[in-house]
Each structure stands twice: as C-alpha cells, then as structure tokens.
Design a protein around this motif. Structure first.
Motif, PDB file in Angstrom:
ATOM      1  N   LEU A 151     -10.868   8.439  -0.866  1.00 29.30           N
ATOM      2  CA  LEU A 151      -9.501   7.936  -1.045  1.00 29.30           C
ATOM      3  C   LEU A 151      -8.651   8.222   0.191  1.00 29.30           C
ATOM      4  O   LEU A 151      -7.799   7.413   0.563  1.00 29.30           O
ATOM      5  CB  LEU A 151      -8.874   8.568  -2.288  1.00 29.30           C
ATOM      6  N   ALA A 152      -8.894   9.373   0.826  1.00 28.78           N
ATOM      7  CA  ALA A 152      -8.167   9.678   2.054  1.00 28.78           C
ATOM      8  C   ALA A 152      -8.540   8.687   3.164  1.00 28.78           C
ATOM      9  O   ALA A 152      -7.672   8.211   3.905  1.00 28.78           O
ATOM     10  CB  ALA A 152      -8.459  11.110   2.494  1.00 28.78           C
ATOM     11  N   ILE A 153      -9.834   8.382   3.258  1.00 26.93           N
ATOM     12  CA  ILE A 153     -10.283   7.394   4.249  1.00 26.93           C
ATOM     13  C   ILE A 153      -9.693   6.022   3.938  1.00 26.93           C
ATOM     14  O   ILE A 153      -9.237   5.300   4.842  1.00 26.93           O
ATOM     15  CB  ILE A 153     -11.819   7.330   4.270  1.00 26.93           C
ATOM     16  N   LEU A 210     -12.261   0.868  -4.066  1.00 28.35           N
ATOM     17  CA  LEU A 210     -12.886   0.457  -5.320  1.00 28.35           C
ATOM     18  C   LEU A 210     -14.205   1.195  -5.539  1.00 28.35           C
ATOM     19  O   LEU A 210     -14.565   1.514  -6.681  1.00 28.35           O
ATOM     20  CB  LEU A 210     -13.112  -1.058  -5.324  1.00 28.35           C
ATOM     21  N   TYR A 211     -14.918   1.470  -4.461  1.00 27.19           N
ATOM     22  CA  TYR A 211     -16.156   2.252  -4.584  1.00 27.19           C
ATOM     23  C   TYR A 211     -15.832   3.655  -5.107  1.00 27.19           C
ATOM     24  O   TYR A 211     -16.546   4.216  -5.934  1.00 27.19           O
ATOM     25  CB  TYR A 211     -16.846   2.344  -3.233  1.00 27.19           C
ATOM     26  N   ALA A 212     -14.720   4.216  -4.603  1.00 26.40           N
ATOM     27  CA  ALA A 212     -14.298   5.538  -5.078  1.00 26.40           C
ATOM     28  C   ALA A 212     -13.963   5.494  -6.564  1.00 26.40           C
ATOM     29  O   ALA A 212     -14.285   6.429  -7.320  1.00 26.40           O
ATOM     30  CB  ALA A 212     -13.093   6.014  -4.271  1.00 26.40           C
ATOM     31  N   ILE A 213     -13.323   4.427  -7.017  1.00 27.48           N
ATOM     32  CA  ILE A 213     -12.998   4.288  -8.439  1.00 27.48           C
ATOM     33  C   ILE A 213     -14.275   4.202  -9.268  1.00 27.48           C
ATOM     34  O   ILE A 213     -14.392   4.823 -10.330  1.00 27.48           O
ATOM     35  CB  ILE A 213     -12.114   3.043  -8.663  1.00 27.48           C
ATOM     36  N   ILE A 226     -18.730  -2.919 -15.630  1.00 30.89           N
ATOM     37  CA  ILE A 226     -17.468  -2.956 -16.370  1.00 30.89           C
ATOM     38  C   ILE A 226     -16.325  -3.415 -15.479  1.00 30.89           C
ATOM     39  O   ILE A 226     -15.474  -4.227 -15.886  1.00 30.89           O
ATOM     40  CB  ILE A 226     -17.162  -1.581 -16.984  1.00 30.89           C
ATOM     41  N   LEU A 227     -16.273  -2.914 -14.251  1.00 27.68           N
ATOM     42  CA  LEU A 227     -15.218  -3.332 -13.328  1.00 27.68           C
ATOM     43  C   LEU A 227     -15.328  -4.821 -13.026  1.00 27.68           C
ATOM     44  O   LEU A 227     -14.318  -5.537 -12.987  1.00 27.68           O
ATOM     45  CB  LEU A 227     -15.315  -2.520 -12.037  1.00 27.68           C
TER      46      LEU A 227
END
Length: 329
Positions: free
Chosen positions: A285-287, A238-241, A116-117
């Motif tokens: 996200l912190a990384i 983007l991987y986190a998303i 989807i992304l």
C-alpha cells in the motif's frame, strides 16, 4: 539421586557434555567456530538430547536432571533454528523468504478472493450499464467526485489528462480512492475472523464500485484511458486488497474448519501466516501510494501508464510465485 537416575546419566552424559561444549563455542563466537564434522553432529546430538528428555520425563527421574535437559535442549534449538546474522540477515529473510512464502501458501484463498473481486466488478459494471441510476447507489457522491453517468465525455477526459490544482479534480479523487482502498484492505483482513463472510462481502462491494466507475467511462468511449489511469497504482493496490482478503479468509476458514487441531490452535497458526502477509500488504500500500502520488499525477501517456501498471503486476506475480529463494541456514 536414585540408582536409575545415575545409570541413565552415566549412559548419556558424554553426549550431553559434548553438545554443551559445542553450544558454548557457538554462543561465545559463532557457528563458524565449529568444524564441519561438528556441524554435522550437532543436530544428531540435539535429537539425542530430546530423546533423553522424553525418557526422563516419562520415567519421572529427578527434577534437577529434567531441568538440565530442558535448558540444554532449548539452547540447542536456538543455536540450530534461531535467527542469526543480525538485523540485516533477518530483514533479507523476511523479504526473500517469509513474505513471499506466506502469500504463496495462501494461493487458494487468493484465488477465491480474486474471483469474488472480479465477480463484484462485473456485477457493478452490468448493473450500471442496464440502469445508470445504480451508479449513485453503488459508488456514492464522495467517491464519485462529480463523475457519473450524466457527466460529459469532455469532463471525464479532463479528469484523466488535466493536472488539477488545490483539492479538486483528479488529485482529490485519487486521494479518496487510495484512502478507500487502504481501508478496504485492512477491513478485509480484520473481518476474516467471522468465518470469512464479511470479508467476501466487503471485497464484492469494492469490486462493484470499481465496475460501476469503469462503466461510465466505457460508455463514453474512454474505457482504455480510464483503465490505464487506474493501472499505474491500481495493480499494486488491488493486489494488496486481494492478499488482505486471502489473509482474512485463511483465519476465517481455519476457525470454521480447524481439522484435528483445536480452533484456537488452528486460528493461531493461520494468524502467524496471515500476519506476515499483512506486513507485506502494508508495504504494498505504501508503494501504491508513491505510484499514485507521483506517477499517476504526472504521467499522461496511456502507453506509459499501462507499462508502469503492467510492469508492477508482473513484478508481484514473479515475486510471489515464480522466483524462489531458499531459507538461509
């Protein structure tokens, strides 16, 4: 106590007493206090006690005996399956087993989210390529930060390679981009309860925004530098998303298709897995924030940018899907 209860207890009480003695040694000292034979016998005694509890409940034996067996079974369960070894061991188990295991179990949802992304990115790219006026509708003025189809190549290049001052230029745009993507990640997860539909829509729109932004750089011959600039922290972010969307989809699909379980039970089970994955997403996200705040602001070499971004992508893939750690006993 009835005759049946006395007979029932007499037949099994030695096993219960032996299990209770083992549990006392574990609780006072540690599992290392047991011999190898005891450690092998412990789960067998636990299962035998569970069987006795089941019989006691079904035959309506005296309440005191049932309470005793319930307490003994709970103590045995905690001794065998409960967390041990302190905070450090539990933390190591989360990073080595629980977190990657949760993400790995959602591989189908992750694949759907990635598709989807990607579809959104291609759509945004093609729309702006066909009609540049789409850029404003997809990206918006805040995210664009002065960049758009009518910006000159020199202005776009300056954004990628010039150190900004104050709250303008690259630093402002990078901060806006990171904040936006963090909100998208949390939104993808939070909206999953509505059968996953809002999650997919939000993911698609974020991909469209990325594709639109890429297109204006490609049109000016700077697709590679822009991709490298984004990749330093973008591969992690983007991987986190995608994982956030997968977690939302896991909950949404379990609510929509609970199988033999009730919807509440299916949602609770999915929520445990998704919750573990989301703790990991927050860390990702912190990384990504550190990479964005340090690496992308100071590294001006395309090769180094791609090396950092590609290295992080390889690390996450290996961490989630290739390297397997066994759960500690």
């Amino acid at each position: 106590m009835s005759q049946d209860s006395r007979s029932f207890r007499a037949e099994r009480e030695l096993d219960w007493q032996r299990l209770e003695a083992m549990l006392k040694r574990i609780e006072v000292r540690s599992p290392r206090a047991l011999s190898d034979d005891d450690l092998l016998e412990l789960p067998l005694l636990y299962r035998s006690t569970l069987s006795s509890l089941s019989v006691a409940r079904s035959t309506v034996l005296d309440r005191a005996l049932i309470d005793y067996l319930e307490a003994l079974s709970l103590r045995a369960y905690l001794a065998i399956y409960g967390a041990s070894g302190g905070f450090g061991k539990r933390l190591a188990q989360f990073f080595l087993v629980d977190w990657p295991g949760a993400v790995r179990s959602m591989w189908r949802e992750t694949l759907v989210a990635l598709v989807i992304l990607t579809a959104g990115t291609m759509t945004g790219y093609l729309l702006v390529q066909g009609n540049p006026d789409w850029f404003g509708a997809i990206v918006g003025s805040d995210m664009a930060g002065g960049r758009g189809p009518h910006a000159t190549a020199e202005a776009l290049k300056q954004v990628l390679y010039t150190q900004p001052t104050g709250q303008s230029g690259l630093r402002f745009f990078a901060t806006m981009l990171f904040t936006h993507n963090a909100q998208i990640a949390l939104g993808c997860f939070a909206l999953g309860f509505a059968f996953g539909v809002p999650t997919l829509m939000l993911l698609f729109s974020n991909g469209a925004m990325l594709g639109a932004m890429l297109q204006i750089y490609v049109a000016k011959g700077m697709g590679v530098p822009m991709t490298g600039w984004l990749s330093i922290h973008g591969t992690t972010e983007l991987y986190a998303i995608v994982i956030s969307a997968a977690a939302g989809l896991r909950i949404g699909t379990r609510i929509a298709f609970p199988g033999v379980a009730t919807r509440m039970a299916a949602a609770a089970e999915a929520g445990r897995t998704a919750g573990i994955a989301m703790i990991g997403v927050i860390l990702m996200l912190a990384i990504a924030g550190l990479l964005e705040g340090i690496g992308r602001q100071t590294v001006n070499s395309d090769a180094i940018r791609f090396t950092i971004g590609g290295g992080m992508l390889i690390f996450w893939i290996a961490y989630y899907y290739i390297v397997r750690f066994r759960r500690a006993a």
